[in-house]
Design a protein around this motif. Structure first.
Motif, mmCIF file in Angstrom:
data_model
loop_
_atom_site.group_PDB
_atom_site.id
_atom_site.type_symbol
_atom_site.label_atom_id
_atom_site.label_comp_id
_atom_site.label_asym_id
_atom_site.label_seq_id
_atom_site.Cartn_x
_atom_site.Cartn_y
_atom_site.Cartn_z
ATOM 1 N N ARG A 55 0.818 -1.094 -0.025
ATOM 2 C CA ARG A 55 0.098 -0.101 -0.083
ATOM 3 C C ARG A 55 0.857 1.165 -0.113
ATOM 4 N NH1 ARG A 55 -5.297 0.874 0.565
ATOM 5 N NH2 ARG A 55 -6.054 2.893 1.655
ATOM 6 N N VAL A 56 -0.064 2.411 -0.304
ATOM 7 C CA VAL A 56 1.140 3.686 -0.293
ATOM 8 C C VAL A 56 0.474 4.388 0.629
ATOM 9 C CG1 VAL A 56 1.998 3.402 -2.788
ATOM 10 C CG2 VAL A 56 -0.314 4.618 -2.302
ATOM 11 N N PHE A 57 1.118 5.477 1.173
ATOM 12 C CA PHE A 57 0.781 6.356 2.387
ATOM 13 C C PHE A 57 1.008 7.619 1.943
ATOM 14 C CE2 PHE A 57 1.390 2.276 4.151
ATOM 15 C CZ PHE A 57 0.281 1.756 4.736
ATOM 16 N N LEU A 58 0.422 8.634 2.349
ATOM 17 C CA LEU A 58 0.873 10.272 2.405
ATOM 18 C C LEU A 58 2.075 10.484 3.167
ATOM 19 C CD1 LEU A 58 -2.542 11.891 1.938
ATOM 20 C CD2 LEU A 58 -0.839 11.963 0.064
ATOM 21 N N THR A 59 2.966 11.377 2.823
ATOM 22 C CA THR A 59 4.110 11.760 3.393
ATOM 23 C C THR A 59 3.479 12.995 4.379
ATOM 24 O OG1 THR A 59 4.706 13.159 1.859
ATOM 25 C CG2 THR A 59 5.887 11.108 1.971
ATOM 26 N N ASP A 60 4.360 13.653 5.190
ATOM 27 C CA ASP A 60 3.816 14.534 5.612
ATOM 28 C C ASP A 60 3.536 15.956 4.638
ATOM 29 O OD1 ASP A 60 3.927 13.678 8.320
ATOM 30 O OD2 ASP A 60 5.965 14.556 8.739
ATOM 31 N N ALA A 61 4.244 15.788 3.752
ATOM 32 C CA ALA A 61 4.183 17.011 2.542
ATOM 33 C C ALA A 61 2.978 16.639 1.821
ATOM 34 C CB ALA A 61 5.569 16.893 1.745
ATOM 35 N N GLY A 62 2.842 15.342 1.578
ATOM 36 C CA GLY A 62 1.583 15.038 0.747
ATOM 37 C C GLY A 62 0.436 15.159 1.618
ATOM 38 N N THR A 63 0.383 15.053 2.817
ATOM 39 C CA THR A 63 -0.779 15.482 3.799
ATOM 40 C C THR A 63 -1.178 16.928 3.570
ATOM 41 O OG1 THR A 63 -0.462 13.594 5.045
ATOM 42 C CG2 THR A 63 -1.661 15.275 6.085
ATOM 43 N N ARG A 64 0.061 17.740 3.444
ATOM 44 C CA ARG A 64 -0.122 19.106 3.448
ATOM 45 C C ARG A 64 -0.553 19.542 2.213
ATOM 46 N NH1 ARG A 64 4.603 19.055 6.368
ATOM 47 N NH2 ARG A 64 5.749 19.826 4.439
ATOM 48 N N PHE A 65 -0.266 18.882 1.139
ATOM 49 C CA PHE A 65 -0.600 18.981 -0.384
ATOM 50 C C PHE A 65 -2.022 18.707 -0.672
ATOM 51 C CE2 PHE A 65 -0.320 18.012 -4.778
ATOM 52 C CZ PHE A 65 0.314 19.254 -5.437
ATOM 53 N N LEU A 66 -2.549 17.691 -0.048
ATOM 54 C CA LEU A 66 -3.756 17.189 -0.426
ATOM 55 C C LEU A 66 -5.149 18.177 -0.274
ATOM 56 C CD1 LEU A 66 -5.647 14.705 -1.200
ATOM 57 C CD2 LEU A 66 -5.654 14.335 1.394
ATOM 58 N N PRO A 67 -5.304 18.999 0.428
ATOM 59 C CA PRO A 67 -6.446 19.799 0.399
ATOM 60 C C PRO A 67 -6.111 20.989 -0.419
ATOM 61 C CG PRO A 67 -5.034 20.137 2.609
ATOM 62 C CD PRO A 67 -4.534 18.995 1.789
#
Length: 297
Positions: A55-67
């Motif tokens: 599976r793939v998971f969001l990094t911290d940067a990905g979490t901030r980028f998502l919204p």
């Protein structure tokens, strides 16, 4: 400047949790999608996903980028609608939990269409998280899904139902009201891979030191029911999926239930959709509310 297709690739991976499923969703090959994600990460300057073998998971940067990514795509969609001067039929975008009974959903949407022939329904299947993501980015107006009681979205509670164990009608356990984990030591099991209590089911058998033989794994609810009815194996399902082809019983020590609800939008619908939305809510209450009758998949 990001290409919009890269943002669509990114959200597809987030919603599906898999590069393979994301590629299917956006109609490209997996290498093409992977190359697009690498290009986006290069433009962002940081990795957006942590990749594992399963599976793939969001990094911290990905979490901030998502919204922000969701907001960009939403604004682009709104911009396209704003410049389209052609008269259009009202469109209501509905998300359906994948583990809802097929025939009940068909009756619900068919009845709504018959009563509102000028309305176009755009229907999306998804898991609980996928539907929440689509409500977040405003690509859905409503979702019929599970309400966890967290108040994330205004919810119209429809019904609460238990999870039960089902076998074929001619199975040796058929007709019993209750069974225990010990009764299932030699049982052949079918795994419903998109079940909301899949982890809890697995832990239940592990805690009771029972290892049923796994004979079939599927994300297709109709196929799972058909295989149980044919005697291939048994499985755990929400009560709403039980029909007259199978026999159901309570699994002792398995207390899990689910609350089905119509999740409403947090934003105001356009004036042209308000009356349509009220009709849809009434139809959902009629077909899915408590006392609507036995659900059939």
């Amino acid at each position: 400047m990001f290409d919009l297709y890269l943002l669509r690739y990114f959200l597809a991976v987030v919603e599906s949790g898999s590069f393979t499923r994301a590629a299917e969703r956006v109609f490209v090959t997996q290498p093409t999608l992977s190359a697009g994600i690498k290009k986006l990460e290069a433009q962002v300057g940081q990795p957006l996903f942590e990749r594992s073998s399963r599976r793939v998971f969001l990094t911290d940067a990905g979490t901030r980028f998502l919204p922000r990514a969701k907001a960009i795509l939403h604004e682009c969609n709104m911009a396209m609608q704003a410049v389209d001067d052609a008269p259009v039929r009202p469109v209501l975008r509905i998300g359906l939990l994948v583990t809802l009974p097929n025939r009940v959903m068909g009756r619900l949407l068919g009845a709504f269409h018959d009563a509102n022939p000028s309305v176009t329904l755009e229907i999306t299947d998804g898991t609980e998280q996928e539907l929440l993501n689509r409500l977040d980015d405003r690509s859905l107006d409503y979702a019929i899904s599970i309400d966890r009681g967290e108040g994330t979205y205004p919810a119209l509670l429809l019904k609460e139902e238990a999870y039960v164990f089902i076998v074929a009608r001619d199975h040796g356990l058929s007709g019993r009201r209750h069974i225990s984990a010990a009764d299932l030591r030699e049982e052949r099991m079918i795994v419903r891979s998109r079940c909301e209590v899949l982890s809890e089911t697995s832990r239940y058998f592990t805690d009771h030191n029972v290892r049923p033989r796994l004979v079939y794994r599927t994300g297709n609810e109709g196929r799972a029911l058909a295989m149980v009815a044919a005697g291939v194996g048994a499985t755990v399902v929400p009560e709403g999926l039980v029909d007259d082809r199978v026999s159901s019983m309570t699994l002792t020590g398995f207390p899990y239930r689910r609350r089905l609800a119509l999740l409403r939008p947090r934003y105001a619908l356009s004036p042209g959709l308000e009356a349509v939305a009220r009709c849809f809510e009434d139809s959902v209450k009629t077909h899915l509310g408590e006392g609507h009758g036995t659900a059939v998949p």
